[in-house]
Design an enzyme around this catalytic site. Structure first.
Site, mmCIF file in Angstrom:
data_model
loop_
_atom_site.group_PDB
_atom_site.id
_atom_site.type_symbol
_atom_site.label_atom_id
_atom_site.label_comp_id
_atom_site.label_asym_id
_atom_site.label_seq_id
_atom_site.Cartn_x
_atom_site.Cartn_y
_atom_site.Cartn_z
ATOM 1 N N HIS A 170 0.836 -1.205 0.000
ATOM 2 C CA HIS A 170 0.000 0.000 0.000
ATOM 3 C C HIS A 170 0.866 1.247 0.000
ATOM 4 C CE1 HIS A 170 -4.041 -1.711 1.685
ATOM 5 N NE2 HIS A 170 -3.696 -2.239 0.531
ATOM 6 N N TYR A 174 -9.135 5.343 7.680
ATOM 7 C CA TYR A 174 -9.198 5.735 9.097
ATOM 8 C C TYR A 174 -10.266 6.819 9.201
ATOM 9 C CZ TYR A 174 -4.724 3.338 10.009
ATOM 10 O OH TYR A 174 -3.723 2.402 10.154
ATOM 11 N N PRO A 185 -3.409 0.803 18.858
ATOM 12 C CA PRO A 185 -3.174 0.289 17.500
ATOM 13 C C PRO A 185 -3.377 1.300 16.372
ATOM 14 C CG PRO A 185 -5.199 -0.613 18.419
ATOM 15 C CD PRO A 185 -4.545 0.144 19.515
ATOM 16 N N LYS A 216 1.712 0.401 14.927
ATOM 17 C CA LYS A 216 3.131 0.397 15.275
ATOM 18 C C LYS A 216 3.589 -0.791 16.136
ATOM 19 C CE LYS A 216 4.560 4.055 13.288
ATOM 20 N NZ LYS A 216 4.308 3.394 12.016
ATOM 21 N N TYR A 222 3.953 7.112 9.667
ATOM 22 C CA TYR A 222 3.197 5.898 9.374
ATOM 23 C C TYR A 222 4.089 4.811 8.772
ATOM 24 C CZ TYR A 222 -0.901 3.061 8.287
ATOM 25 O OH TYR A 222 -1.819 2.048 8.261
HETATM 26 P P1 RFL Z 1 2.822 -11.181 21.902
HETATM 27 O O1 RFL Z 1 2.301 -11.282 20.523
HETATM 28 O O2 RFL Z 1 1.885 -10.767 22.976
HETATM 29 O O3 RFL Z 1 3.515 -12.560 22.270
HETATM 30 C C1 RFL Z 1 3.941 -12.864 23.573
HETATM 31 C C2 RFL Z 1 3.917 -14.367 23.753
HETATM 32 O O4 RFL Z 1 4.385 -14.679 25.068
HETATM 33 C C3 RFL Z 1 3.527 -15.671 25.644
HETATM 34 N N1 RFL Z 1 3.606 -15.579 27.105
HETATM 35 C C4 RFL Z 1 4.316 -16.435 27.856
HETATM 36 N N2 RFL Z 1 5.087 -17.482 27.534
HETATM 37 C C5 RFL Z 1 5.675 -18.160 28.550
HETATM 38 N N3 RFL Z 1 5.518 -17.838 29.855
HETATM 39 C C6 RFL Z 1 4.762 -16.803 30.236
HETATM 40 N N4 RFL Z 1 4.607 -16.477 31.504
HETATM 41 C C7 RFL Z 1 4.122 -16.038 29.205
HETATM 42 N N5 RFL Z 1 3.317 -14.961 29.200
HETATM 43 C C8 RFL Z 1 3.009 -14.694 27.928
HETATM 44 C C9 RFL Z 1 2.160 -15.328 25.088
HETATM 45 O O5 RFL Z 1 1.276 -16.441 25.131
HETATM 46 C C10 RFL Z 1 2.505 -14.902 23.657
HETATM 47 O O6 RFL Z 1 2.476 -15.995 22.761
HETATM 48 O O7 RFL Z 1 4.049 -10.132 21.957
HETATM 49 P P2 RFL Z 1 5.178 -9.843 20.879
HETATM 50 O O8 RFL Z 1 5.759 -11.099 20.335
HETATM 51 O O9 RFL Z 1 6.063 -8.827 21.485
HETATM 52 O O10 RFL Z 1 4.399 -9.173 19.634
HETATM 53 C C11 RFL Z 1 3.775 -7.913 19.748
HETATM 54 C C12 RFL Z 1 2.551 -7.823 18.832
HETATM 55 O O11 RFL Z 1 1.747 -8.965 19.040
HETATM 56 C C13 RFL Z 1 1.734 -6.539 19.062
HETATM 57 O O12 RFL Z 1 2.571 -5.438 19.255
HETATM 58 C C14 RFL Z 1 0.782 -6.225 17.885
HETATM 59 O O13 RFL Z 1 -0.176 -7.220 17.724
HETATM 60 C C15 RFL Z 1 0.100 -4.867 18.075
HETATM 61 N N6 RFL Z 1 -0.857 -4.543 17.018
HETATM 62 C C16 RFL Z 1 -0.434 -4.025 15.798
HETATM 63 N N7 RFL Z 1 0.873 -3.846 15.561
HETATM 64 C C17 RFL Z 1 1.312 -3.380 14.331
HETATM 65 O O14 RFL Z 1 2.537 -3.217 14.155
HETATM 66 N N8 RFL Z 1 0.430 -3.139 13.299
HETATM 67 C C18 RFL Z 1 -0.906 -3.292 13.450
HETATM 68 O O15 RFL Z 1 -1.636 -3.112 12.489
HETATM 69 C C19 RFL Z 1 -1.398 -3.724 14.753
HETATM 70 N N9 RFL Z 1 -2.705 -3.911 14.967
HETATM 71 C C20 RFL Z 1 -2.231 -4.736 17.227
HETATM 72 C C21 RFL Z 1 -3.136 -4.399 16.172
HETATM 73 C C22 RFL Z 1 -2.719 -5.247 18.431
HETATM 74 C C23 RFL Z 1 -4.073 -5.405 18.616
HETATM 75 N N10 RFL Z 1 -4.509 -5.947 19.857
HETATM 76 C C24 RFL Z 1 -5.460 -6.973 19.983
HETATM 77 C C25 RFL Z 1 -3.778 -5.624 21.055
HETATM 78 C C26 RFL Z 1 -4.489 -4.548 16.336
HETATM 79 C C27 RFL Z 1 -4.980 -5.032 17.563
HETATM 80 C C28 RFL Z 1 -6.484 -5.137 17.695
HETATM 81 C C1 PHB Z 2 -5.377 -4.330 11.211
HETATM 82 O O1 PHB Z 2 -5.527 -4.634 10.019
HETATM 83 O O2 PHB Z 2 -5.611 -5.132 12.131
HETATM 84 C C2 PHB Z 2 -4.904 -2.960 11.553
HETATM 85 C C3 PHB Z 2 -4.481 -2.109 10.538
HETATM 86 C C4 PHB Z 2 -4.058 -0.819 10.863
HETATM 87 C C5 PHB Z 2 -4.082 -0.400 12.176
HETATM 88 C C6 PHB Z 2 -4.485 -1.259 13.179
HETATM 89 C C7 PHB Z 2 -4.908 -2.558 12.873
HETATM 90 O O3 PHB Z 2 -3.705 0.872 12.461
#
Ligand code: RFL
Ligand code: PHB
Length: 390
Positions: A72, A201, A293, A297, A385
């Site tokens: 994109h 957005y 989110p 980032k 971004y």
């Molecule tokens: P994770 O993915 O939370 O993984 C951590 C892992 O550790 C395990 N764990 C344990 N294992 C052993 N012993 C314990 N005591 C433990 N406690 C926990 C967990 O089960 C898990 O498997 O962290 P990590 O790897 O640092 O990754 C980070 C990302 O997951 C997170 O930053 C993103 O998902 C955030 N996020 C987004 N980031 C982007 O860069 N672009 C996006 O578009 C974006 N959209 C989002 C998002 C996060 C969202 N939510 C639900 C918070 C959209 C949403 C809705």
């Molecule tokens: C997503 O596709 O889950 C998503 C995309 C952009 C954002 C947050 C989440 O800023």
């Protein structure tokens, strides 16, 4: 069991770190509290910056991402019922982002790790970290009724916001900064074509909405909802009705609705723990910081931490130098705070805050009007971004 780097958590941070270290000949063991299927079932991020794309390539797992990811070069900002495109590609001298779901990225990393026969312990109970302030750190966990010990040189805390690594640091050694927002995001995934070919957005008087996607046939939509809202109160029809009301007439007309595959509510938070190193334990990703989110980032910040940490560990083993390990925390935090600022600002610009009244809406609209009609304003959004330079 003995390894060089014990990694706690098999999310994107832990798996990517394991793969990059393996490429450099460094042994790792990953311990994960959940099952592999559970980890893959969490629908989260969707947007990769170039830094994350490059790291997937470096880790040797980028092939499917390049085949299936969608590049994109812009995003739409919708306010006062009209859409305005921010031409990210033109405003940043040719940079883009890529739509590739966190689930897919995690699957690619998991499969590569399994194919190489690298050890990952899923469903490890009562994971604990010990002696990270000594020369002989250890990780213990319980599995099949037995307590296991992993002796290691370093511990990588890749265990997310609710993990055990940060929680094991003495309170006096840690400074935590936190802001909790008075709303969450209700997300819906459906096998329907996306409403638009790039992300929208939307700032509306009914609250924020985001139109995203996972592929040309799978959509991901989000609605701002009060923190008290329960997902059970949202039928698919109610979701689509509300989304329609937050979109512009053209988008409303072409929106294709269908049954949800997943629906969940995520709270929004800004959080940073300083420092990110405690002796021989290093935090990476959500274990150290959370962003709302809105700026996409979180996953990308996690990838940058892993880039710095893998580089520093490789330098330690290859060159017997700890200089990159010693500056790890400061280098990460400098970038983390800039992403925290952008995510907080973009969240504040796009959402309804319950106590701020009509004037806040007018002020947001005036700021958005300025931003989309000013090259400097649009450039500020575009360069943040796509990700600020490393
Ligand atoms: P994770 O993915 O939370 O993984 C951590 C892992 O550790 C395990 N764990 C344990 N294992 C052993 N012993 C314990 N005591 C433990 N406690 C926990 C967990 O089960 C898990 O498997 O962290 P990590 O790897 O640092 O990754 C980070 C990302 O997951 C997170 O930053 C993103 O998902 C955030 N996020 C987004 N980031 C982007 O860069 N672009 C996006 O578009 C974006 N959209 C989002 C998002 C996060 C969202 N939510 C639900 C918070 C959209 C949403 C809705
Ligand atoms: C997503 O596709 O889950 C998503 C995309 C952009 C954002 C947050 C989440 O800023």
């Amino acid at each position: 069991m003995r390894t060089q780097v014990a990694i706690v958590g098999a999310g994107p941070s832990g798996l990517l770190l394991g793969q990059l270290l393996h490429k450099a000949g460094i042994d790792t063991v990953i311990v994960e509290r959940q099952s592999g299927d559970y980890v893959l079932g969490r629908i989260r991020a969707g947007i990769l910056e170039q830094v994350s794309i490059d790291l997937m390539d470096e880790a040797g797992v980028g092939a499917r991402m390049h085949r299936e990811g969608i590049v994109h070069g812009g995003i739409d900002l919708l306010f006062k019922g009209e859409r305005h495109r921010i031409d990210i590609h033109a405003l940043t001298g040719g940079k883009n982002v890529m739509v590739y779901g966190q689930t897919e990225l995690t699957r690619d990393l998991m499969e590569a790790r399994a194919a190489e026969g690298l050890p990952t312990v899923y469903e490890a109970a009562n994971v604990q970290v010990h002696g990270f302030d000594t020369e002989t750190p250890r990780v213990t966990y319980e599995k099949d009724g037995t307590t296991h010990t992993i002796d290691c040189d370093f511990i990588a805390g890749c265990d997310g916001f609710h993990g055990v690594c940060r929680a094991s640091v003495p309170r006096t050694a840690l400074h935590e900064y936190e802001k909790v927002y008075p709303f969450g995001w209700l997300g819906l995934l459906s096998d329907t074509p996306p409403v638009h070919d790039e992300l929208i957005y939307a700032n509306s008087s009914r609250g924020f909405a985001l139109c995203s996607m996972r592929s040309h046939t799978r959509s991901r939509y989000y609605l701002q909802v009060p923190l008290t809202e329960k997902v059970e109160n949202w039928s698919d029809d109610a979701f689509w009705d509300e989304l329609r009301q937050r979109l512009d007439p053209a988008a409303r007309q072409v929106l294709v609705t269908g049954a949800s595959i997943e629906k969940s509510i995520a709270p929004l938070r800004s959080f940073v723990a300083e420092p990110m190193r405690f002796g021989r334990m290093f935090l990476a990703g959500d274990a150290a910081h959370i962003v709302p989110p809105t700026g996409a980032k979180g996953l990308n910040l996690a990838a940058t931490d892993v880039k710095y940490l893998s580089g520093a560990l490789i330098e330690h083993y290859a060159e017997r130098s700890d200089s990159a390990l010693d500056t790890y925390s400061d280098r990460c935090l400098r970038r983390v705070w800039k992403a925290e600022r952008f995510s907080w600002w973009f969240t504040s610009l796009m959402h309804r805050f319950p106590d701020e009244g009509e004037i806040a809406q007018k002020l947001q609209e005036a700021e958005l009007d300025y931003l989309v009609h000013s090259e400097a304003g649009s450039k500020t959004i575009a360069e943040n971004y796509v990700g600020l330079p490393l």
